[in-house]
Design an enzyme around this catalytic site. Structure first.
Site, PDB file in Angstrom:
ATOM      1  CD  GLU A  65      -1.056   1.151   3.483  1.00 15.61           C
ATOM      2  OE1 GLU A  65      -1.226   2.343   3.157  1.00 15.61           O
ATOM      3  OE2 GLU A  65      -1.473   0.651   4.535  1.00 15.61           O
ATOM      4  CE  LYS A 126      -6.041   7.235   5.154  1.00 14.99           C
ATOM      5  NZ  LYS A 126      -6.151   7.526   6.605  1.00 14.99           N
ATOM      6  CB  SER A 180     -11.594   1.393   8.790  1.00 16.05           C
ATOM      7  OG  SER A 180     -10.914   1.174   7.575  1.00 16.05           O
ATOM      8  CE  LYS A 199      -3.339   2.843   9.872  1.00 14.20           C
ATOM      9  NZ  LYS A 199      -3.925   1.787   9.020  1.00 14.20           N
TER      10      LYS A 199
END
Length: 340
Positions: A65, A126, A180, A199
């Site tokens: 990524e 993003k 997310s 995360k």
């Protein structure tokens, strides 16, 4: 009004058919629209010629990524990570395929020079699966998140994808409903995702439960505990541990044969020498979340803000750990890819 166009008995018959088969019709239409969407987006893939030849001939390629570069690291550390990732892949005889969007094209593969240009572009976006179509239409350039990256990897025929940490359920979820899209994408995209857990800025317990809810299996690599990005521990026990890349491949092959269709998350803890103990980082994260709430920072801007806040408070330790775990994941991803 309808009687002039269609008889009442016929109309009633159509109603009965809909009531009986409407659910099936909806599923068929939904699947067709999903397939159509995939075909449209996959036709926009721009695969590096050398990588395309390697993919077609069955040579090992690992996807990486790029949101970690455009939104997770400053420029120089980002360039450092790129060099280390290329070197790690070279040592395993694997070709790296950095995934990005450049001028509205879904790019599979990029040189160090091209990645440097992407990182140095102040307008880099993003890009997740949610706004991929918008990115194409608006000719954006930017880094890909997990949700966009695994889609691109899967469409290109690459089975292994590397990231720092997956996204998940954010803290204060009951108040902000912030979750997310990575989770949804992972539930429907069959690739191996190597990450250092989720995360740590997330609600790890809810994220772990969400992975189960969405049917996304998690295998610990030489660990029986779900790692929390900067830390090797989280207090969340894993069901299965793999002690070698060969074991990961064995699990992956059986996962594919089951037909489940989700990703296989391989949880690879950060190297012990570089970790920040969870109690230490968790306290700082709580302070960072309070600061973000005070400043009204949320949505896509939240994670970059939290990362910068934490790196400042730890005097650069978070960034060093971030680079370490990201490289470690590429090393493991390359080792796994070489066996497929």
């Amino acid at each position: 009004m309808f009687t002039g166009l269609i008889s009442v008995p016929c109309l009633l018959g159509l109603v009965r058919i809909y009531l009986k088969y409407g659910g099936l019709i909806s599923v068929i239409f939904h699947n067709f629209s999903n397939k159509f969407e995939l075909e449209i987006l996959s036709s926009q893939l721009k695969i590096d010629v050398s990588l395309r030849n390697k993919i077609n001939s069955g040579q090992p390629v690992v996807a990486i990524e790029t949101a970690i570069l455009t939104h997770g690291m400053p420029i120089e550390p980002g360039n450092q990570f790129v060099k280390l990732a290329f070197n790690a892949c070279k040592q395993h005889g694997v070709s790296p395929a950095f995934l990005s969007v450049v001028n509205g094209a879904l790019r599979i593969g990029a040189s160090e020079k091209e990645l440097s240009a992407l990182v140095n572009n102040p307008d880099s976006k993003k890009i997740s699966r949610r706004n991929m179509g918008i990115a194409l239409a608006m000719k954006w350039s930017g880094g890909t998140t997990v949700s966009a990256g695994i889609f691109m990897a899967n469409q290109a025929g690459i089975s292994v994808f590397c990231t720092g940490g997956i996204g998940g359920v954010h803290r204060e979820f009951s108040k902000n409903f912030d979750i997310s899209q990575d989770l949804f994408a992972l539930s429907k995209t069959p690739v191996i995702v190597v990450s250092s857990g989720a995360k740590a800025v997330l609600d790890l317990t809810k994220t772990f439960e969400a992975l189960e809810f969405f049917g996304i299996p998690v295998v610990g690599y030489r660990t029986d505990e779900f790692p929390s990005f900067w830390s090797r521990n989280s207090g969340l026990s894993l069901e299965v541990t793999a002690n070698s890349p060969e074991e990961i491949i064995s699990i992956w092959k059986h996962h594919l044969s089951s037909g489940v269709g989700s990703a296989l998350v391989v949880a690879n803890p950060v190297p012990e020498k570089n970790q920040i103990p969870y109690p230490e980082i968790d306290g700082l994260i709580k302070s960072a979340c309070v600061e973000a709430d005070t400043l009204g920072i949320s949505g896509p801007d939240l994670t970059p803000f939290l990362l910068k806040f934490l790196n400042d408070r730890t005097e650069g330790r978070c960034l060093e750990t971030n680079i370490s775990l990201a490289v470690s994941n590429v090393v493991l991803g390359a080792a796994v890819s070489s066996l497929i």
